[in-house]
Structure formats: C-alpha cells, structure tokens
Enzyme design. Structure first.
Site, short mmCIF file in Angstrom:
data_model
loop_
_atom_site.label_atom_id
_atom_site.label_comp_id
_atom_site.label_asym_id
_atom_site.label_seq_id
_atom_site.Cartn_x
_atom_site.Cartn_y
_atom_site.Cartn_z
N SER A 14 -31.74 -12.00 32.40
CA SER A 14 -30.25 -11.95 32.64
C SER A 14 -29.87 -13.30 31.94
O SER A 14 -30.04 -13.68 30.81
CB SER A 14 -30.04 -12.06 34.18
N ALA A 15 -29.38 -14.09 32.72
CA ALA A 15 -28.93 -15.72 32.30
C ALA A 15 -30.18 -16.28 31.55
O ALA A 15 -29.97 -17.03 30.48
CB ALA A 15 -28.50 -16.56 33.26
#
Length: 553
Positions: free
Chosen positions: A219-220
């Site tokens: 994700s991030a």
C-alpha cells in the site's frame, strides 16, 4: 491502509537446556549468550526468538529524534553511544490517530522520537540477503513493529522493519518550513532513505549483505518503494524491489503541496502563513497536531511531493519514462483491494458515537437490530458509481452489474474501483518496467477466504481484501487462523519472495516450485496465488477490464 498494531510478545531469554551425562551427573546447561552486533555508532545487544531460530535486534535508532528544531526537517544522523545498548524491545512508533473501533490499522499514540528500526536475522553465519520492509497505512498510520518474519528468516533472509514519520509530521509542506531552495515536505520518505543508508553502513554487523538489499512494502509502503526507486538520493542503496498493492500515481507539485499545507496550517492548526508561521507550527503540542490532522483536512498534503530535488518528477511519470532505478521488480495486487475500504464505511455508518478504543462488544454487527447495509438499494449503487466515476458512472455501472457479484452491490463497486485504481495501474506499470529490460514478475493474490483480523464483520464478504496477503508472508496473530490449504499457499509465497530476495538477478523460481514466468508485454503472464494451487494466467487484462481503464496499453 495499514495493519493492526500487533501485541505479540517477544521472548527475551532461552528456555533452560537440559544436558545429560548419565546417572546423577545430569545438569542444566547455561542459557545461550544474548547476540550482539557492533554498529558504527555503538554495540547493541539483542535477543533470540522464542524458538531460538532467529536473532532479533529491536528499537535501534537510525536517525536523530525529529523533535524541537528538527521537527519538519530532513532526518539527521543519530548520536553514538558508549557501552552496550539494549535492543530487546521495540522503539516508540510514530504518532498517529486511533482508528479503532472501525479497524485495527492504526496504532494510537506514539512519540515524535520514533525513528527506529528492527533487525531480524538467521542464527546461521552470513552474509544473508536483506529485505527492508516499509509498512503501509496511507502515510498516516502504521509502524514497523509487529511484522515478525520468522519464516523469511528461516529461508536465510535478514529482515529490517522501519518506522518513518507519518501524517502532518511526515509530509506537511509549508512555505515557512522550506529550505534555502524553497523545498518542503517529504520528511517521511527521507526517513526511509536514511534507514537505507543505515542498512548499507551497518547491516553486515548483523550478518546481512549490504550488496544484496531488496526494498519491499505494501500500500503506502509500496508507494514508498516506488518513491525510493524514483529518487536519486536512494541510488545504490538497494538492488531489487517488491511492490504490493501500491497505486501508481503522480505526486503534487511542490507549489501545490505548499499551498495545501499553508491552508491546513491556518484552518486546522491556527497558524497563519506569516513571519511567525514556522515558530507557531513547531510550538504546537503533539496532541494538537494528531487530533486535528483528520484525513479530510490532510488529504492535500499526506504524500510526497515533487519538490525538484528529492523528487524531480512524479512516480507515474518516472515509470512511464523509464527513469526509475533499473533493478529487478516483483509487483502485484489482491483481487478485491477495495472491499476493506467499503467495509470501513459500513462500520462507520453503524457505529456513530462509538468512541475510539471501545471494546468490540460495543460495535453494532450485521444481523443486529437496526443494522444498516451499505448501498442497500440499486439507486444507492447507481448514485455511488456516479459520485466515484463522474459522467462515466452509468457506463461503468453497466460493466459491473451487482448480479455478476451475487447481488452484492458493494462487491460490484469494489471491483470497479479495484480495477481502475489498483489492478490496471499495476499492469500498466509492469508493462512499462518490463519494456526497459528489467526482470519483472507480476502476481495476483486471490484467496476469497483470507482471514480478516483487522476489521469488524460487515454485510458482505471481504474476499481478497487490501492487505490480506501480509499474514501469509509475516507471522501475524491471524497467521494461526490459516487452514491447511492456506498454510501451503503461505509456504509457497514465502518461498517465492525469499528466492527473489536471495537471487542476485531477482528470480523467484526454484526446482520443484510452480514456474513463475518473467513478465513480458506479449503474453503478460501473471502468477495467481491461490490456496487451491497457484497458476499462471494470461487474461489479467480482460478479467480486470483494463481496456476501459488504461486504453491503448
């Protein structure tokens, strides 16, 4: 998004070993000595895992505390110490808001003095290839603590997990905080680069190989890996990259980020953009910053920006132009990325007024009186498609009818957003990277029954949700809930990931494993990871309607 703050206790001593010499001479052997390592800043003493098969060194500072005058500045080298520093417990995580009871992705509290990393390494002699894990959490939540890599270490991999500054403390870009050249923001990703410098300089002392480092994240964390691929500041600090479920997007310009940051500072923090702005911001109590940096007010500034120096172009443009580091890449996503975000919405609808930190028993669950289902009618679904996709909403809705998803309207919307935001962007990036000649391997994680331990139940299934695959790679509490077929998939995944890390050319294959072909733009092989048996598919583009979302690619 990010994973739960894990409450897994780490055993700091070995069980007593019994030795037998026969008769009455049996005696207890002394406990094994705690492992130590000599870094450039001093000696650290770690511990052995409970099984005794992995050395772990926790809470090692890789940068100076970013407090006081160092708040909103690039990370500085940490201070040396004398004697032996205990490295037997995790350091404080970086400050963030509490997301419970809606989910367990965030970890409430934290301290500004949070720039610590953890090293997990095999007990066998090195040098071992290194995996540096960057956690996800929308650049607002998460921590390096809790991703326990016992199975990766058992495959001969040294694993490093990292904290980095989050939210406004990590990414606020403001004219008053700019350096001499007018650049501001990017502090959180600068922290990640600083951690990679620490690894380069010190990992050999722990049995790791500084010339065989893979950076990985979800994700991030995957967006962060792409940022490290994009910035010249990380050049030479890693040799392979793994990107799990990271949208490939461009970042705002430095000017746009600073304008957004100035607006946020004035409206949320009551610090006008004047000569006293920097002093006002640095004098803010930590609790005030964390309390007021809601996702809504912070959305314009919670990511890296193209400042012209740390980043000279956006990540999407860098990939398209072939300007990222030319290292082997393993990249992929889950089949149902967006279900967990929609589930968060439904939980919030049903738990208005439930205070953060409340017990799970306070949550209203599906089937209880008054429970509200998200997208309860066809009209709700049509309106949401329009709100999400604008003028194209009706045509998109026609491509994703609820009937094709068992009548589950949230699953229809989730499929559309997953395809548009994750799947087809991943495919496009994989094609662009592979076209440069870089060894590229693409996967899709597809276990519709993956255990969910991060969020409360809702009216529709999570399926292969965003972050579902992490429990198959790291040892999380939910890993114990895997059934036999899922355990076999987890074993396969750990094998693929560790072989990619260990291979100098980034090849995840080995004799006896299912073949994972290197990606090429003609046949587009994607390894679909499934409990029933992983197989290579070549219809990813059609399955995710990428002709709609990335036309011409």
């Amino acid at each position: 998004m990010t994973k739960q703050s894990l409450a897994m206790a780490v055993s700091l001593a070995l069980a007593t070993l019994m030795g037998g010499c026969g008769g009455d001479d049996d005696a207890t052997a002394p406990p094994a000595a705690a492992p130590t390592a000599s870094t450039q800043l001093g000696v650290v003493e770690g511990s052995l895992s409970a099984s005794g098969t992995m050395k772990q060194f926790l809470g090692i500072p890789y940068a100076a505390p970013p407090v006081g005058a160092f708040r909103w500045k690039a990370p500085q080298p940490p201070a040396a110490w004398t004697g032996t520093r205990a490295a037997k417990s995790f350091g404080p995580h970086c400050p963030q808001r509490d997301t419970s009871p809606m989910s367990a992705y965030g970890a409430a509290g934290g301290q500004e003095d949070c720039l610590y990393l953890n090293v997990f390494t095999p007990t066998s002699p090195g040098p071992h290839p290194v995996l540096v894990w960057i956690h996800g959490g929308a650049f607002q939540y998460g921590q390096g603590n809790g991703y326990l890599p016992a199975r990766l270490a058992a495959q001969g991999v040294t694993v490093v997990t990292v904290n980095y500054r989050l939210g406004a403390l990590g990414f606020l870009s403001h004219p008053a905080l700019a350096d001499e050249a007018g650049r501001a923001g990017n502090y959180g990703v600068m922290d990640q680069t600083q951690a990679l410098r620490w690894v380069k300089a010190n990992i050999a002392a722990f049995g790791g190989d500084p010339d065989q480092v893979t950076i990985a994240g979800q994700s991030a964390g995957a967006a962060s890996v792409l940022t490290q691929l994009n910035t010249s500041h990380a050049a030479g600090l890693f040799h392979k990259a793994i990107l799990q479920s990271g949208p490939v997007t461009d970042q705002p310009t430095g000017a746009a980020a600073q304008a957004g940051g100035a607006a946020l500072a004035e409206t949320a923090f009551a610090c006008p953009n004047d000569a006293n702005a920097a002093a006002c911001l640095r004098a803010l109590p930590l609790a005030s910053i964390i309390d007021k940096q809601s996702a809504a007010t912070f959305s314009a500034t919670n990511a890296p920006n193209v400042d012209g120096e740390y980043l000279v172009r956006g990540n999407q443009a860098a990939v398209a132009e072939g300007r990222i580091a030319q290292v082997p890449v393993l990249i992929g996503n889950t089949t149902d990325e967006y279900t967990s975000l929609l589930a968060g919405e439904e939980t919030a609808m049903n738990n208005v007024g439930v205070a953060p930190g409340s017990p799970a028993s306070a949550l209203r669950l599906p089937g209880s009186a008054g429970y509200i289902n998200l997208l309860a009618t066809d009209a709700d679904l049509a309106a949401r498609f329009t709100a999400t996709f604008g003028a194209a909403g009706a045509s998109v809705a026609a491509l994703y009818p609820a009937a094709a998803y068992g009548g589950q309207r949230p699953l229809a919307l989730s499929a559309a957003v997953t395809d548009s935001l994750f799947a087809c962007g991943t495919r496009k990036a994989a094609r662009q990277i592979a076209a440069t000649g870089v060894p590229t391997y693409v996967y899709e994680f597809n276990d519709p029954d993956a255990p969910m331990a991060l969020q409360a139940p809702v009216s529709f299934p999570f399926r292969s949700y965003h972050a579902a695959e992490i429990q198959y790679l790291f040892d999380l509490p939910s890993t114990a809930r895997l059934n036999d077929a899922q355990k076999a998939l987890a074993e396969d995944m750990v094998g693929y990931w560790s072989r990619f890390v260990k291979s100098r050319v980034g090849d995840p294959n080995a004799a006896g494993s299912s073949n994972w072909p290197r990606y090429d733009v003609t046949t587009e092989p994607v390894l679909q990871l499934r409990p029933a048996g992983s197989t290579v598919v070549n219809d990813f583009k059609a399955a995710h309607k990428c002709a709609v979302w990335t036309p011409g690619v």
